[in-house]
Design a protein around this motif. Structure first.
Motif, PDB file in Angstrom:
ATOM      1  N   SER A   1       0.215   8.716   5.260  1.00 55.82           N
ATOM      2  CA  SER A   1      -0.026   9.756   6.264  1.00 55.82           C
ATOM      3  C   SER A   1      -0.322   9.136   7.626  1.00 55.82           C
ATOM      4  CB  SER A   1      -1.186  10.636   5.826  1.00 55.82           C
ATOM      5  OG  SER A   1      -1.480  11.605   6.808  1.00 55.82           O
ATOM      6  N   ARG A   2      -1.144   8.088   7.656  1.00 59.11           N
ATOM      7  CA  ARG A   2      -1.450   7.407   8.914  1.00 59.11           C
ATOM      8  C   ARG A   2      -0.197   6.753   9.488  1.00 59.11           C
ATOM      9  NH1 ARG A   2      -4.793   2.936   8.334  1.00 59.11           N
ATOM     10  NH2 ARG A   2      -4.892   2.891  10.628  1.00 59.11           N
TER      11      ARG A   2
ATOM     12  N   PHE B   1       9.924   2.420   5.462  1.00 60.78           N
ATOM     13  CA  PHE B   1       8.677   2.040   4.808  1.00 60.78           C
ATOM     14  C   PHE B   1       9.067   1.347   3.511  1.00 60.78           C
ATOM     15  CE2 PHE B   1       4.765   2.449   2.501  1.00 60.78           C
ATOM     16  CZ  PHE B   1       3.751   2.607   3.441  1.00 60.78           C
ATOM     17  N   LEU B   2       9.049   0.010   3.497  1.00 60.79           N
ATOM     18  CA  LEU B   2       9.480  -0.749   2.324  1.00 60.79           C
ATOM     19  C   LEU B   2       8.261  -1.276   1.578  1.00 60.79           C
ATOM     20  CD1 LEU B   2      12.469  -2.868   3.706  1.00 60.79           C
ATOM     21  CD2 LEU B   2      12.539  -0.674   2.527  1.00 60.79           C
ATOM     22  N   THR B   3       8.243  -1.053   0.274  1.00 61.59           N
ATOM     23  CA  THR B   3       7.127  -1.533  -0.534  1.00 61.59           C
ATOM     24  C   THR B   3       7.438  -2.925  -1.076  1.00 61.59           C
ATOM     25  OG1 THR B   3       8.038  -0.429  -2.507  1.00 61.59           O
ATOM     26  CG2 THR B   3       6.430   0.787  -1.196  1.00 61.59           C
ATOM     27  N   LYS B   4       6.383  -3.720  -1.187  1.00 68.34           N
ATOM     28  CA  LYS B   4       6.514  -5.061  -1.750  1.00 68.34           C
ATOM     29  C   LYS B   4       6.532  -4.980  -3.272  1.00 68.34           C
ATOM     30  CE  LYS B   4       4.114  -7.425   2.037  1.00 68.34           C
ATOM     31  NZ  LYS B   4       2.967  -8.295   2.384  1.00 68.34           N
ATOM     32  N   PRO B   5       7.247  -5.863  -3.936  1.00 73.20           N
ATOM     33  CA  PRO B   5       8.092  -6.926  -3.381  1.00 73.20           C
ATOM     34  C   PRO B   5       9.434  -6.355  -2.915  1.00 73.20           C
ATOM     35  CG  PRO B   5       8.194  -6.997  -5.767  1.00 73.20           C
ATOM     36  CD  PRO B   5       7.202  -5.921  -5.414  1.00 73.20           C
ATOM     37  N   TYR B   6       9.901  -6.793  -1.780  1.00 73.50           N
ATOM     38  CA  TYR B   6      11.172  -6.348  -1.230  1.00 73.50           C
ATOM     39  C   TYR B   6      12.168  -7.505  -1.298  1.00 73.50           C
ATOM     40  CZ  TYR B   6       8.862  -8.670   2.667  1.00 73.50           C
ATOM     41  OH  TYR B   6       8.178  -9.562   3.428  1.00 73.50           O
TER      42      TYR B   6
ATOM     43  N   LEU C   1       0.840  -1.200   0.000  1.00 70.45           N
ATOM     44  CA  LEU C   1       0.000   0.000   0.000  1.00 70.45           C
ATOM     45  C   LEU C   1       0.876   1.252   0.000  1.00 70.45           C
ATOM     46  CD1 LEU C   1      -2.620  -1.107   2.680  1.00 70.45           C
ATOM     47  CD2 LEU C   1      -2.839  -1.212   0.189  1.00 70.45           C
ATOM     48  N   THR C   2       0.680   2.098  -1.003  1.00 67.64           N
ATOM     49  CA  THR C   2       1.488   3.319  -1.102  1.00 67.64           C
ATOM     50  C   THR C   2       0.635   4.561  -1.312  1.00 67.64           C
ATOM     51  OG1 THR C   2       1.786   2.965  -3.490  1.00 67.64           O
ATOM     52  CG2 THR C   2       3.492   2.076  -2.033  1.00 67.64           C
TER      53      THR C   2
END
Length: 261
Positions: free
Chosen positions: A94-95, A104-109, A87-88
């Motif tokens: 903000s939350r 904050f790492l986005t998939k796929p990592y 989720l980006t």
């Protein structure tokens, strides 16, 4: 070996992803404190286990999401927090910011991305913890005739522990477990029960920058933990069967640590 691996809590609703991440981290020298896929199990593990760093997926099973759970955890006790998510969108980010994550790492990592994020998280978290946390760049002291060596090591202090880099991961060493320190030019040997760790820094760097007054310099080559001394004379201190010399110029400062009657 009287050290402890960094303990990681993984909260991830995809079992295969979680197990693969856990196996990768364990191969790098970390210890997985637990794996959860929902809020209730995650909170229970966090309460019961000694967790050093939290890897949190935002989309988890149940009514609560990872941001809500992480926020509750951080209210109980603050530790480095890293979000792993697909989720980006602006609202999610903000939350998430309100829980003050370290990354904050986005998939796929990749495992490498996670490991680097964990190292940075430990650094930044230690620096933010005042007065108990410090980040100490460890590098041989520069002489006027020498160039600076760019190969740096790092040691972190968080309250009663220091975190020492070993291979790709940090290991925890309780300050009270340090028996003595022996200097060897620009290196020191950190001696703890069952282990002798070689660190690339000078004696002065360690003693000046970590907050542990019980470590006392007794010789140009030795510092001793006062809690481990079993006997001493005018010329040496004894730690069980180990004998260490007292340097003439350090004797007076050493004796000040005792209350005479």
């Amino acid at each position: 070996m009287n050290t402890e691996n960094i303990r990681v809590l993984i909260v991830e609703d995809e079992a295969i992803v979680a197990m693969d991440l856990a196996a990768g981290l364990e191969s790098e020298g970390y210890e997985v404190a637990g794996i959860a896929d929902n809020a209730e199990d995650a909170l229970q593990l966090f309460r019961e286990e000694d967790v050093d760093i939290l890897l949190m997926d935002i989309s988890i099973m149940g009514e609560r999401d990872g941001i809500s759970v992480a926020g509750e955890m951080m209210e109980q006790r603050a530790i480095p927090l890293i979000y792993l998510t697909a989720l980006t969108d602006a609202e999610t980010i903000s939350r998430a910011k309100h829980t003050r994550p370290s990354a904050f790492l986005t998939k796929p990592y990749t495992l490498t991305n996670v490991r680097i994020a964990m190292e940075m998280a430990m650094h930044n978290f230690a620096a933010s913890q005042e007065p108990g946390g410090k980040v100490i760049p460890l590098q041989p002291e520069k002489k006027e005739t020498e160039s600076v060596d760019t190969g740096k090591e790092t040691i972190l202090q968080l309250k009663d522990y220091i975190f020492v880099k070993h291979n790709y991961a940090f290991v925890k060493v309780r300050l009270s477990d340090i028996r003595y320190i022996e200097a060897d030019n620009n290196y020191i040997h950190l001696v703890i029960p069952g282990n002798r760790m070689l660190l690339r820094l000078s004696m002065n760097q360690l003693l000046e920058k970590i907050n542990y007054p019980r470590l006392v310099r007794i010789h140009r080559s030795f510092a001793v933990n006062m809690e481990h001394i079993t006997a001493f004379t005018d010329y040496e201190v004894r730690l069980d069967q180990q004998e260490l010399p007292i340097g003439r110029s350090y004797k007076e400062d050493f004796l000040r640590n005792f209350n005479s009657r």
